[in-house]
Design a protein around this motif. Structure first.
Motif, PDB file in Angstrom:
ATOM      1  N   THR A 115       0.756  -1.239   0.066  1.00  0.00           N
ATOM      2  CA  THR A 115      -0.182   0.359  -0.118  1.00  0.00           C
ATOM      3  C   THR A 115       1.157   0.952   0.039  1.00  0.00           C
ATOM      4  OG1 THR A 115      -1.694  -1.252   1.202  1.00  0.00           O
ATOM      5  CG2 THR A 115      -1.987   0.603   1.276  1.00  0.00           C
ATOM      6  N   ALA A 116       0.562   2.085  -0.569  1.00  0.00           N
ATOM      7  CA  ALA A 116       1.093   3.211  -0.778  1.00  0.00           C
ATOM      8  C   ALA A 116       0.789   3.785   0.358  1.00  0.00           C
ATOM      9  CB  ALA A 116       0.943   4.488  -1.892  1.00  0.00           C
ATOM     10  N   PRO A 117       2.390   4.383   1.311  1.00  0.00           N
ATOM     11  CA  PRO A 117       1.929   5.084   2.587  1.00  0.00           C
ATOM     12  C   PRO A 117       1.927   6.659   2.153  1.00  0.00           C
ATOM     13  CG  PRO A 117       4.392   5.268   2.380  1.00  0.00           C
ATOM     14  CD  PRO A 117       4.317   3.970   0.544  1.00  0.00           C
ATOM     15  N   MET A 118       1.502   6.888   3.198  1.00  0.00           N
ATOM     16  CA  MET A 118       1.170   8.352   3.720  1.00  0.00           C
ATOM     17  C   MET A 118       2.761   9.330   4.491  1.00  0.00           C
ATOM     18  SD  MET A 118      -0.286  10.374   6.920  1.00  0.00           S
ATOM     19  CE  MET A 118      -2.342   9.752   6.419  1.00  0.00           C
ATOM     20  N   GLY A 119       2.815  10.563   3.040  1.00  0.00           N
ATOM     21  CA  GLY A 119       4.178  11.123   3.561  1.00  0.00           C
ATOM     22  C   GLY A 119       4.268  12.401   3.786  1.00  0.00           C
ATOM     23  N   LEU A 120       5.896  12.731   4.919  1.00  0.00           N
ATOM     24  CA  LEU A 120       5.543  14.116   4.936  1.00  0.00           C
ATOM     25  C   LEU A 120       6.378  14.787   3.910  1.00  0.00           C
ATOM     26  CD1 LEU A 120       6.675  13.533   9.013  1.00  0.00           C
ATOM     27  CD2 LEU A 120       4.498  13.767   8.035  1.00  0.00           C
ATOM     28  N   TYR A 121       5.391  15.737   3.690  1.00  0.00           N
ATOM     29  CA  TYR A 121       6.435  16.260   2.088  1.00  0.00           C
ATOM     30  C   TYR A 121       6.381  18.050   3.108  1.00  0.00           C
ATOM     31  CZ  TYR A 121       4.688  12.702  -0.612  1.00  0.00           C
ATOM     32  OH  TYR A 121       4.879  11.212  -0.926  1.00  0.00           O
ATOM     33  N   SER A 122       7.342  18.722   2.189  1.00  0.00           N
ATOM     34  CA  SER A 122       7.749  20.237   2.477  1.00  0.00           C
ATOM     35  C   SER A 122       8.525  20.581   1.232  1.00  0.00           C
ATOM     36  CB  SER A 122       8.698  20.260   3.532  1.00  0.00           C
ATOM     37  OG  SER A 122       9.027  21.531   3.878  1.00  0.00           O
ATOM     38  N   LYS A 123       8.064  21.654   1.288  1.00  0.00           N
ATOM     39  CA  LYS A 123       9.068  22.700   0.001  1.00  0.00           C
ATOM     40  C   LYS A 123       9.589  23.974   0.728  1.00  0.00           C
ATOM     41  CE  LYS A 123       6.094  21.572  -4.204  1.00  0.00           C
ATOM     42  NZ  LYS A 123       5.634  22.506  -4.990  1.00  0.00           N
ATOM     43  N   LYS A 124       9.759  23.450   1.883  1.00  0.00           N
ATOM     44  CA  LYS A 124      10.996  24.736   2.768  1.00  0.00           C
ATOM     45  C   LYS A 124      11.868  23.506   3.590  1.00  0.00           C
ATOM     46  CE  LYS A 124       6.432  27.612   3.563  1.00  0.00           C
ATOM     47  NZ  LYS A 124       6.193  28.180   4.805  1.00  0.00           N
ATOM     48  N   ASN A 145      -7.058   8.715   9.449  1.00  0.00           N
ATOM     49  CA  ASN A 145      -5.401   9.319   8.742  1.00  0.00           C
ATOM     50  C   ASN A 145      -5.116   9.985   9.016  1.00  0.00           C
ATOM     51  OD1 ASN A 145      -5.916   7.643   5.948  1.00  0.00           O
ATOM     52  ND2 ASN A 145      -7.941   8.637   5.158  1.00  0.00           N
ATOM     53  N   ALA A 146      -6.282  11.086   9.867  1.00  0.00           N
ATOM     54  CA  ALA A 146      -5.774  11.653  11.094  1.00  0.00           C
ATOM     55  C   ALA A 146      -4.065  10.935  12.088  1.00  0.00           C
ATOM     56  CB  ALA A 146      -6.810  12.764  12.288  1.00  0.00           C
ATOM     57  N   ALA A 147      -4.961   9.788  12.264  1.00  0.00           N
ATOM     58  CA  ALA A 147      -4.617   8.624  13.097  1.00  0.00           C
ATOM     59  C   ALA A 147      -2.494   8.707  12.655  1.00  0.00           C
ATOM     60  CB  ALA A 147      -5.213   7.717  14.088  1.00  0.00           C
ATOM     61  N   ALA A 189      -8.785  15.326   2.852  1.00  0.00           N
ATOM     62  CA  ALA A 189      -7.377  14.817   2.390  1.00  0.00           C
ATOM     63  C   ALA A 189      -6.914  14.699   1.219  1.00  0.00           C
ATOM     64  CB  ALA A 189      -8.006  13.842   2.789  1.00  0.00           C
ATOM     65  N   GLY A 190      -7.560  15.438   0.281  1.00  0.00           N
ATOM     66  CA  GLY A 190      -7.906  15.635  -1.253  1.00  0.00           C
ATOM     67  C   GLY A 190      -7.321  17.120  -1.272  1.00  0.00           C
ATOM     68  N   GLN A 191      -7.448  17.897  -0.190  1.00  0.00           N
ATOM     69  CA  GLN A 191      -6.898  18.986  -0.704  1.00  0.00           C
ATOM     70  C   GLN A 191      -4.905  19.713  -0.438  1.00  0.00           C
ATOM     71  OE1 GLN A 191      -7.845  22.097  -2.060  1.00  0.00           O
ATOM     72  NE2 GLN A 191      -9.588  20.143  -2.271  1.00  0.00           N
ATOM     73  N   LEU A 192      -4.644  18.230   0.736  1.00  0.00           N
ATOM     74  CA  LEU A 192      -3.346  17.464   1.003  1.00  0.00           C
ATOM     75  C   LEU A 192      -2.554  18.172   0.170  1.00  0.00           C
ATOM     76  CD1 LEU A 192      -3.964  15.059   3.676  1.00  0.00           C
ATOM     77  CD2 LEU A 192      -3.341  17.620   4.471  1.00  0.00           C
ATOM     78  N   ILE A 201       4.659  21.556   6.520  1.00  0.00           N
ATOM     79  CA  ILE A 201       5.044  20.503   6.480  1.00  0.00           C
ATOM     80  C   ILE A 201       3.562  20.192   6.010  1.00  0.00           C
ATOM     81  CG2 ILE A 201       5.201  18.062   7.412  1.00  0.00           C
ATOM     82  CD1 ILE A 201       7.598  19.013   9.670  1.00  0.00           C
ATOM     83  N   ALA A 202       2.863  19.236   5.513  1.00  0.00           N
ATOM     84  CA  ALA A 202       2.051  18.102   5.003  1.00  0.00           C
ATOM     85  C   ALA A 202       2.276  16.662   5.024  1.00  0.00           C
ATOM     86  CB  ALA A 202       1.449  18.522   3.143  1.00  0.00           C
ATOM     87  N   ALA A 203       1.184  16.391   6.004  1.00  0.00           N
ATOM     88  CA  ALA A 203       0.814  14.606   5.733  1.00  0.00           C
ATOM     89  C   ALA A 203       0.002  14.409   5.292  1.00  0.00           C
ATOM     90  CB  ALA A 203       0.590  14.270   7.123  1.00  0.00           C
ATOM     91  N   VAL A 204       0.556  14.036   3.554  1.00  0.00           N
ATOM     92  CA  VAL A 204      -0.365  13.610   2.276  1.00  0.00           C
ATOM     93  C   VAL A 204      -0.649  12.017   2.486  1.00  0.00           C
ATOM     94  CG1 VAL A 204      -0.905  13.768   0.111  1.00  0.00           C
ATOM     95  CG2 VAL A 204       0.530  15.703   1.485  1.00  0.00           C
ATOM     96  N   PRO A 205      -1.398  11.697   2.317  1.00  0.00           N
ATOM     97  CA  PRO A 205      -2.041   9.594   2.123  1.00  0.00           C
ATOM     98  C   PRO A 205      -1.485   9.329   0.630  1.00  0.00           C
ATOM     99  CG  PRO A 205      -3.987  11.717   2.949  1.00  0.00           C
ATOM    100  CD  PRO A 205      -3.267  11.513   3.409  1.00  0.00           C
ATOM    101  N   GLY A 206      -0.675   7.781   0.403  1.00  0.00           N
ATOM    102  CA  GLY A 206       0.135   7.887   0.001  1.00  0.00           C
ATOM    103  C   GLY A 206      -1.257   7.855  -1.739  1.00  0.00           C
ATOM    104  N   ASN A 207      -1.995   7.654  -1.496  1.00  0.00           N
ATOM    105  CA  ASN A 207      -2.948   7.252  -2.948  1.00  0.00           C
ATOM    106  C   ASN A 207      -3.324   9.197  -3.649  1.00  0.00           C
ATOM    107  OD1 ASN A 207      -4.963   8.000  -0.564  1.00  0.00           O
ATOM    108  ND2 ASN A 207      -6.702   7.371  -1.441  1.00  0.00           N
TER     109      ASN A 207
END
Length: 275
Positions: A115-124, A145-147, A189-192, A201-207
């Protein structure tokens, strides 16, 4: 009289043979029909997983498979329950149990898949070590998904939970230490994926990351996903021990399946049974 008697016997034998032939032909057609199956999925990585990693294996076993794509998370289980499809792949076991209970459906998880994992993404920031005090973190606004997002932040050492907190249901109220004084901003989630441009930082679900053409490997950190969050192949409970169910499991457990995952689904976390 003898001639008539022999003629009647001969016609009876021919009729019996024809009946046997018809019965055999009928059985062959029924057998072929049972090999025609429909498997549902939402459009995206799990529909792709069906096409490239599961369907080829089923075809080798003699099945003719049609993939049915859905645009929401409601119809795949409704279609499975009413028999329009024979299996689906799009949800985790937590969602399946909840949806089935709410809608009085008798569906069961058959086997979990990478399964595609959630990732912590950042451009900063280029690493989590650079995160500044008071940084803003967007995370999903639904409890499940918050958990997952909070567990990932915990695993990376940014927050600490109460010892009695359940990782499956953990929430902000369970945080006992927030070293960087992170500010949490729950959103849809769709706006993440879009929020990556405007927050720290944005916590974005893999899908959702994949749907937005984001690479899983670009994340500063990927979720160490708990197995209940991994997607599963689901079937009607009454068909859990069917030949089709056994064949799907055999395909997913095969070396060919894992090879495709390694080659085409980089970053996908494997369930514990594969490790």
């Amino acid at each position: 009289m003898k001639k008539w008697f022999l003629a009647i016997v001969l016609l009876s034998v021919v009729g019996a043979l024809a009946a046997c032939g018809g019965s055999s032909e009928s059985n062959d057609k029924a057998s072929a029909k049972s090999k025609e199956v429909k498997i549902g999925a939402t459009a995206g990585p799990y529909s792709d997983m069906l096409k490239t990693a599961i369907v080829p294996g089923l075809e080798k076993k003699g099945y003719k498979v049609e993939i049915v794509e859905f645009s929401d998370y409601i119809q795949p289980d409704m279609a499975l329950d009413n028999g329009d499809i024979q299996a689906n792949l799009f949800q985790n076991s937590i969602y399946l149990k909840s949806f089935a209970k709410e809608n009085n459906l008798k569906l069961s998880a058959l086997i979990s898949v990478p399964t595609a994992p959630m990732g912590l993404y950042s451009k900063k920031f280029k690493s989590l070590d650079e995160v500044k005090d008071g940084a803003t973190v967007t995370l999903p606004n639904d409890p499940t998904n918050a958990a997952r997002a909070l567990n990932t932040l915990r695993d990376e050492g940014l927050i600490t939970f109460n010892e009695s907190a359940d990782p499956i249901t953990v929430s902000e109220k369970d945080i006992v230490e927030n070293k960087k004084h992170l500010k949490f901003q729950p959103i849809e989630a769709g706006q993440l994926p879009r929020s990556v441009d405007s927050v720290d930082i944005a916590a974005v679900p893999g899908n959702f990351a994949l749907a937005a053409k984001m690479s899983l490997l670009d994340a500063l950190a990927l979720e160490n996903m708990l197995d209940p969050y991994r997607n599963i192949v689901a079937v009607k409970t009454e068909n859990k021990d069917s030949q089709l169910a056994k064949d799907i499991k055999a395909v997913v457990e095969s070396d060919d399946f894992e090879k495709v995952i390694d080659e085409q689904f980089e970053g996908f976390g494997k369930p514990n049974w594969m490790k």
